[in-house]
Design an enzyme around this catalytic site. Structure first.
Site, PDB file in Angstrom:
ATOM      1  N   HIS A   1       9.867  -0.916  -7.409  1.00 42.80           N
ATOM      2  CA  HIS A   1      10.999   0.016  -7.464  1.00 42.80           C
ATOM      3  C   HIS A   1      11.378   0.374  -8.906  1.00 42.80           C
ATOM      4  CE1 HIS A   1      13.500  -3.746  -7.859  1.00 42.80           C
ATOM      5  NE2 HIS A   1      14.214  -2.942  -8.635  1.00 42.80           N
TER       6      HIS A   1
ATOM      7  N   ASP B   1       7.144  -5.193  -3.067  1.00 43.56           N
ATOM      8  CA  ASP B   1       7.857  -4.725  -4.260  1.00 43.56           C
ATOM      9  C   ASP B   1       7.232  -5.272  -5.552  1.00 43.56           C
ATOM     10  OD1 ASP B   1       9.713  -3.211  -5.577  1.00 43.56           O
ATOM     11  OD2 ASP B   1      11.341  -4.660  -5.378  1.00 43.56           O
TER      12      ASP B   1
ATOM     13  N   SER C   1      15.507  -6.391 -13.147  1.00 44.37           N
ATOM     14  CA  SER C   1      14.461  -6.267 -12.129  1.00 44.37           C
ATOM     15  C   SER C   1      13.086  -6.263 -12.773  1.00 44.37           C
ATOM     16  CB  SER C   1      14.659  -4.976 -11.324  1.00 44.37           C
ATOM     17  OG  SER C   1      15.844  -5.018 -10.581  1.00 44.37           O
TER      18      SER C   1
END
Length: 450
Positions: free
Chosen positions: A184, A214, A293
Site C-alpha cells: 500500500h 501487503d 508503514s
C-alpha cells in the site's frame, strides 16, 4: 587573582567560630560580625576574631606560651579591653595568613575558579539504554525512506507533473539492491524514489508485490558499499511481553525509533488492497504512525521479526495498537518475488458472497456467487448462484468444509488455502439444496496481476 579574592571573601565572611585559645575575655556580649570584604588588607577592627582548628595545627605560639598568656589575661581583669583587642588582632592575622596560603596553593595548582568548587560527574547511561542506542545506530543504515510519485495534470496549464502522493518506510533486504516495503506504500505510483540513510536518493523499480499479504519488493541501483542488509530473524518463537523496536520515517521525519513490547500474537487483519485476511500478525504497543508503514520491527538483538503495516486508530495516529506482518511470512513471499517476480498462491477460482449475506440466510459457510468454467471450482462442478427464467434467485453451493476443516466464513477458507500448494487436490464439502456433497478440486495458481 579572582580565585584569591573569592577564597579570602569565603573565609572572612564565615560565621563567627567559638572563642579561640587566645580570646577568653569576660566581655561575652561583644559582636564579631563582619562587614563586606573588599580588600585583602581591611582594618583590624573589622575582622572576626575566630578561626577553627587552625590554632591547634599552626606554627604560631606554643602551648606553653598560650597557657602563660591565658593566666596573664585572667589575673589582669583591669586590662580586659586591651587583651581583647590584642587577641582579635592576632586571630585576624592567623586568618589572613591561612587565606593567603590557601589562595596561593590554588594559584600554583592552576585550578580554575569554577572547577575548584563545582565537580560535575560524567553522565553515564544504564546498560539497557546503551543497548537501545547501539541497536538504533547499527540498524538505521538498513532503513530507507520511500516517496510515492504520481502523474497529475495541472487544471489550469494542462501540464503533466509528478507530485508526491504518499510516503513510507522500507529496509534493505540484500546487497543486490532489493528493498522490502508494504504494497500500500507503492500502490498507484508512477515513479518511486528511495532515500538511503546517507540521504542519497535513487530511482526504484518494482520487482513484484503480493497484494494479499501487503508486501512489495523494489530494486535500486545503488553502490553495494552503501547497502546495509538488515539481519533477518524468526517470528515463530516470539512471546507476548518481549521488547520490540520500530524504526521508520513517521510523518516524513528522518529515522525515528519507538519502543514497546509484543502485546499480542496470532492476530488477523485484512489486506488494505484485497481485503484478504493476513494471519499470525504481531500486535505491538510500539508507536506506529503514518510513514512507519513498511519499516522494520526488531527484537532486542536487532533482528527483523516483522514489517510494520497497520494501526488500529480512528484518528490515524498511533493509539498503542499496531500490527506487523511476521517475518516468517514475509521471507517466503520475498524469495518468490525476487526469483519469479510474483507469488504463486493456490486458489479455488470462485467469488463468494459477503459473510453477512450468508448469516441472513441462517446457514454457516461460504456461498459461491460465481465459479468460472475455466477455473478449478468450475472444472470440478461447483455450482454458482444464478437466476431462473422467471428471475428468481437460485442459491449456489455453500462450502461448509475443506479437507475436513470447518468453514464458517471467507477468512476460514483463505486460512485453509494458505496452507496448501498449487496442484494439491482438496475435498470440498458443499451444501447443495438440502443435501451435502463432497467434491474433489485440484488447486491452480493465481492468475497474474494486471
Amino acid at each position: 587573582m579572582a580565585a584569591i579574592s573569592h577564597i579570602s571573601t569565603l573565609f572572612l565572611h564565615s560565621p563567627p567560630f567559638p572563642a579561640s585559645a587566645f580570646s577568653r575575655s569576660p566581655n561575652r556580649n561583644r559582636s564579631y560580625l563582619l562587614p563586606p570584604l573588599v580588600s585583602l588588607h581591611p582594618p583590624l577592627e573589622s575582622i572576626s576574631t575566630s578561626l577553627p582548628l587552625l590554632h591547634r595545627k599552626s606554627s604560631f605560639p606554643s602551648t606553653h606560651s598560650r597557657s602563660c598568656f591565658r593566666r596573664l589575661i585572667v589575673n589582669n581583669n583591669s586590662d580586659n579591653e586591651e587583651n581583647s583587642f590584642f587577641s582579635s588582632a592576632l586571630d585576624s592575622l592567623l586568618l589572613l595568613c591561612a587565606s593567603v596560603a590557601l589562595s596561593f596553593s590554588l594559584f600554583v595548582a592552576d585550578v580554575g575558579p569554577a572547577s575548584a568548587f563545582v565537580v560535575s560527574p560524567p553522565r553515564k547511561l544504564q546498560s539497557d539504554e546503551l543497548a537501545t542506542v547501539r541497536l538504533f545506530q547499527e540498524n538505521t543504515p538498513s532503513v530507507v525512506y520511500i516517496t510515492n510519485l504520481a502523474v497529475k495534470q495541472d487544471a489550469f496549464t494542462l501540464d503533466v507533473l509528478e507530485v508526491p502522493q504518499g510516503s513510507g518506510s522500507g529496509f534493505v533486504w540484500d546487497k543486490d539492491g532489493h528493498v522490502v516495503t508494504n504494497y500500500h506504500v507503492i500502490r498507484g505510483a508512477s515513479d518511486l524514489k528511495v532515500t538511503l540513510a546517507d540521504q542519497s536518493t535513487y530511482d526504484a523499480r518494482v520487482v513484484g508485490f503480493d497484494q494479499d499479504k501487503d508486501v512489495a519488493v523494489l530494486r535500486v541501483d545503488a553502490p553495494k558499499d552503501k547497502l546495509r542488509p538488515i539481519p533477518i530473524g524468526i517470528s515463530a518463537d516470539l512471546l507476548v511481553g518481549q521488547k520490540v523496536y520500530a524504526i521508520g520515517n513517521p510523518f516524513g521525519l528522518d529515522h525515528t525509533l519507538t519502543t514497546g513490547v509484543i502485546s499480542g500474537l496470532r492476530r488477523e487483519i485484512s489486506s488494505a488492497a484485497t481485503g484478504r485476511p493476513i494471519q499470525d500478525v504481531i500486535q505491538t504497543d510500539a508507536a506506529i504512525n503514518p510513514g512507519n508503514s513498511g519499516g522494520p520491527l526488531l527484537d532486542s538483538s536487532g533482528s527483523l521479526i516483522g514489517i510494520n503495516t497497520a494501526i488500529y486508530s480512528p484518528s490515524g495516529a498511533s493509539s498503542g495498537v499496531g500490527f506487523s506482518i511476521p517475518v516468517d511470512t514475509v521471507s517466503g513471499i520475498v524469495d518468490q518475488l525476487v526469483r519469479f517476480g510474483k507469488v504463486t498462491r493456490p486458489i479455488l477460482g470462485i467469488k463468494f458472497a459477503p459473510d453477512q449475506s450468508v448469516e441472513q440466510l441462517g446457514v454457516s459457510g461460504v456461498l459461491v456467487l460465481d465459479a468460472p468454467a475455466d477455473g478449478p471450482a468450475g472444472k470440478a462442478g461447483l455450482q454458482p448462484t444464478k437466476r431462473d427464467a422467471y428471475g428468481r434467485l437460485i442459491l449456489g453451493d455453500i462450502i461448509t468444509s475443506v479437507n475436513g476443516r470447518k468453514v464458517t466464513n471467507g477468512s476460514d477458507l483463505y486460512r485453509i488455502l494458505d496452507q496448501c500448494k498449487v496442484g494439491d487436490e482438496v475435498i470440498v464439502e458443499v451444501l447443495r439444496g438440502d443435501r451435502k456433497e463432497k467434491i474433489p478440486v485440484t488447486l491452480e495458481p493465481k492468475p497474474d496481476e494486471s
